[in-house]
Write a protein that holds these residues in place. Sequence first.
Motif: not given
Length: 389
Positions: A324-328
């Motif tokens: 998930a992008q939010k995790l990066i």
Amino acid sequence: MSLITETAELEVLCGRLAKADFITLDTEFLRDSTYWPKLCLVQVAGSDHEAAIDALSPKLDLAPLLALFDDPKILKVLHSARQDMEIFFHLTGRLPAPIFDTQVAAMVCGFGESVGYDTLVRKMTGAHVDKSSRFTDWSRRPLAERQLNYALADVTHLRKIYRKLAARLAKSGRAAWLEEEMAVLTSPETYRLEPENAWRRLKTRSNDRRYLAVLRALATWREEEAQQRDVPRGRVLRDEQLFDIAAHRPTSDAELARSRGVSKDMARGRLGRAILEAVGRALALPDTELPTPPPKGSAPNGAGPLIDLLKVLLKLRCDEHDVAQKLIANSADLDQIAASDKADVMALKGWRYEIFGRDALALKRGAVALSARGNKVRLVNLKEREEAG
């Protein structure tokens, strides 16, 4: 249906759970009219049994359960753990550990942004979670069987979800990625609500240090008042009222009464005097003690196209690695990366750097480029291309 209301019953349950490698855990609580969360129910499950624990029962002491949470040999599995962890930290000053958050694990395994529990149950077990009791008043007794079924579903399906996610993490070699996130969730600093830091949660664009000093003093007072009275912050003063008072800096009850939502009676009473004292303390501060505006993380002028490229790169890399992008990184992180190669963001550290950060900095330096062919986007190493040419 297993509802535990007495300490002796809880001791028996915890004795069984103590033999497990992992337990699943969830809570039901109320916070609508209080500052501190009011714990009403704790749901736990081992490999082959589960129970709901009535935290409001006068015949029950949670000590056996809390001792189980302290056992380092037993993994505690939760979904979206932060609020549950906050409850136990406030209750005991300690945090259950070690833990495994299935929501974070799901993001690491490519299930998207902040995936909900019912969605994860459906995708990973094929079961359906009945959410009709979602808005139950968990402080009312007795609890109906339908309510207990709903509450226990939050830990029974979690057993299978945990096993499947753990297997995926082991197969992909991403267990270390999750450990970084769990370290944050098990840090006491994550849950300490220090009144003097309350102003940092307020969203203001002002760089006026005197204004920020008044806002800090007001937010500190409001936090202390809310904690002492155990009421939500907004019951003391709303955020917009803090902003208005900080902007006008009243020095008398008559001036305070002209502030948004402040009546004459309030301005003349105990709360009004406390507000004016907070404002006065901030106005008396020397310039050297005024707060520094928090970093905005805004990108330099003209960096818009670069930020757009970083967004494309982030999506490309996250799609390639199924994470998930939010995790990066989030938008603020990308702004800071655009502004500085040494930005203090997680995207430039650890495993996030390996996946995205290194390429993000290379993109800024012109060492790599994004190329499109048909409906595919790829990253091109310009240095290698030059050497080949």
